[in-house]
Each structure stands twice: as structure tokens, then as C-alpha cells.
Design a protein around this motif. Structure first.
Motif, PDB file in Angstrom:
ATOM      1  N   VAL A  73       0.950  -0.933   0.214  1.00  0.00           N
ATOM      2  CA  VAL A  73      -0.241   0.241  -0.598  1.00  0.00           C
ATOM      3  C   VAL A  73       0.499   1.269  -0.036  1.00  0.00           C
ATOM      4  N   LYS A  80      -6.222  -1.582   9.509  1.00  0.00           N
ATOM      5  CA  LYS A  80      -6.274  -2.219   7.881  1.00  0.00           C
ATOM      6  C   LYS A  80      -5.756  -4.066   8.408  1.00  0.00           C
ATOM      7  N   PHE A 136       0.122   5.041   2.808  1.00  0.00           N
ATOM      8  CA  PHE A 136      -0.444   4.940   3.686  1.00  0.00           C
ATOM      9  C   PHE A 136      -0.260   5.596   5.342  1.00  0.00           C
TER      10      PHE A 136
END
Length: 165
Positions: free
Chosen positions: A4, A76, A7
Motif C-alpha cells: 500500500v 487495515k 499509507f
């Protein structure tokens, strides 16, 4: 494995980076402590580390700096129990060196590597290369063999590694 980019918000990322790295990027003094450690004597004999947290104990007065990052990882990746948080700083060299493969712990668990700077260094996870890019995070099972590198285009390469259940 999941990568990702961006972030954290720019402001959150800069707060962490400035607190940890500012003395190396400018002449401004800072009191963030880095500790010398022998890592992989054949490939990268020396590195610097900072242990924020291990086995239920906060080991650093800078731990609070990471609370926003930890909260975002919780959201997450369903972080329940933290095992360890450790920052690694590999010194730049003329040659890019792939370190020996390792596992963080011998049992299956969750983990994340948060990249603090841009460099030609990278992490290899199951033959996939994750390049160092600031404010990037990769989620992985750190019990699977993986390897890091130093960098050759910068003075240092820095990551923050999280191990959790």
C-alpha cells in the motif's frame, strides 16, 4: 502480501520521519536514539536499530510517535496483539547487497514493513521485490523467509518493522 502506497497522510508521515531522521537530513540536532548492531557479518556487518516495543513492553520514549501508524495498521489488518516494533537503518554502500533470508519468528503471524525513505534498496518476499518508497507499507507473514538489502544511492535505508497477531 499486500503493498500500500501513501499509507499515512503527508502530515502523519512527516512527523514520524522528521522525528527519526531529521539529524541526518539537515544540521538540526535531535535526540532520537539509534543503536549499533551487527547484522549479517558477511554482507552488511553493521546496521542501526531502534526497538520501540517487544513482548508486552514499550522500550522507547518515542513509542507515542507511532500511535497513528499503529492505529491505521489495526484498522487495515486486524492487529490484536503487538509482538515487536523495530526500526532498522542500513548504511549505504557502493554496491547493493542482498542480505541472507530470515524469518522474524518461527510461527505464523502477521507483520508489516513501513518504508521511511526512497532508495534503490528493497525487500524480497517469496521472490517478489518490494522497492523502498517512503510512506509505503507491505503486509506479510514474517514467518515466511524474506530478505532485505542496503542501498547504494543514498546514505541509508530505513524501515519500521511490525510483528503482531
Amino acid at each position: 502480501m499486500e503493498v500500500v502506497d501513501d499509507f499515512l497522510s503527508y502530515e502523519q508521515f512527516r512527523e514520524i520521519k522528521d522525528s527519526m531522521m531529521y539529524p541526518m537530513e539537515t544540521s538540526r540536532l535531535n535526540n532520537f536514539p539509534w543503536f549499533l548492531m551487527e547484522y549479517d557479518p558477511a554482507a552488511q556487518p553493521l546496521m542501526f536499530v531502534h526497538l520501540f516495543y517487544t513482548d508486552g513492553t514499550i522500550n522507547s520514549t518515542a513509542y507515542e510517535l507511532l500511535t497513528g501508524l499503529i492505529d491505521k495498521i489495526k484498522d487495515k489488518d486486524n492487529l490484536d496483539t503487538m509482538i515487536r516494533i523495530k526500526a532498522n537503518m542500513y548504511m549505504g554502500k557502493d554496491d547493493l547487497i542482498l542480505h541472507n533470508e530470515h524469518t522474524d519468528y518461527p510461527y505464523s503471524h502477521k507483520g508489516a514493513i513501513f518504508y521511511m525513505d526512497n532508495s534503490d534498496g528493497y525487500t524480497v518476499i517469496e521472490s517478489q521485490k518490494v522497492e523502498s518508497k517512503e510512506n509505503r507499507i507491505v503486509f506479510l507473514d514474517p514467518s515466511i523467509p524474506h530478505a532485505s538489502t542496503n542501498c547504494s544511492d543514498s546514505k541509508y535505508r530505513t524501515t519500521i518493522n511490525f510483528n503482531y497477531l
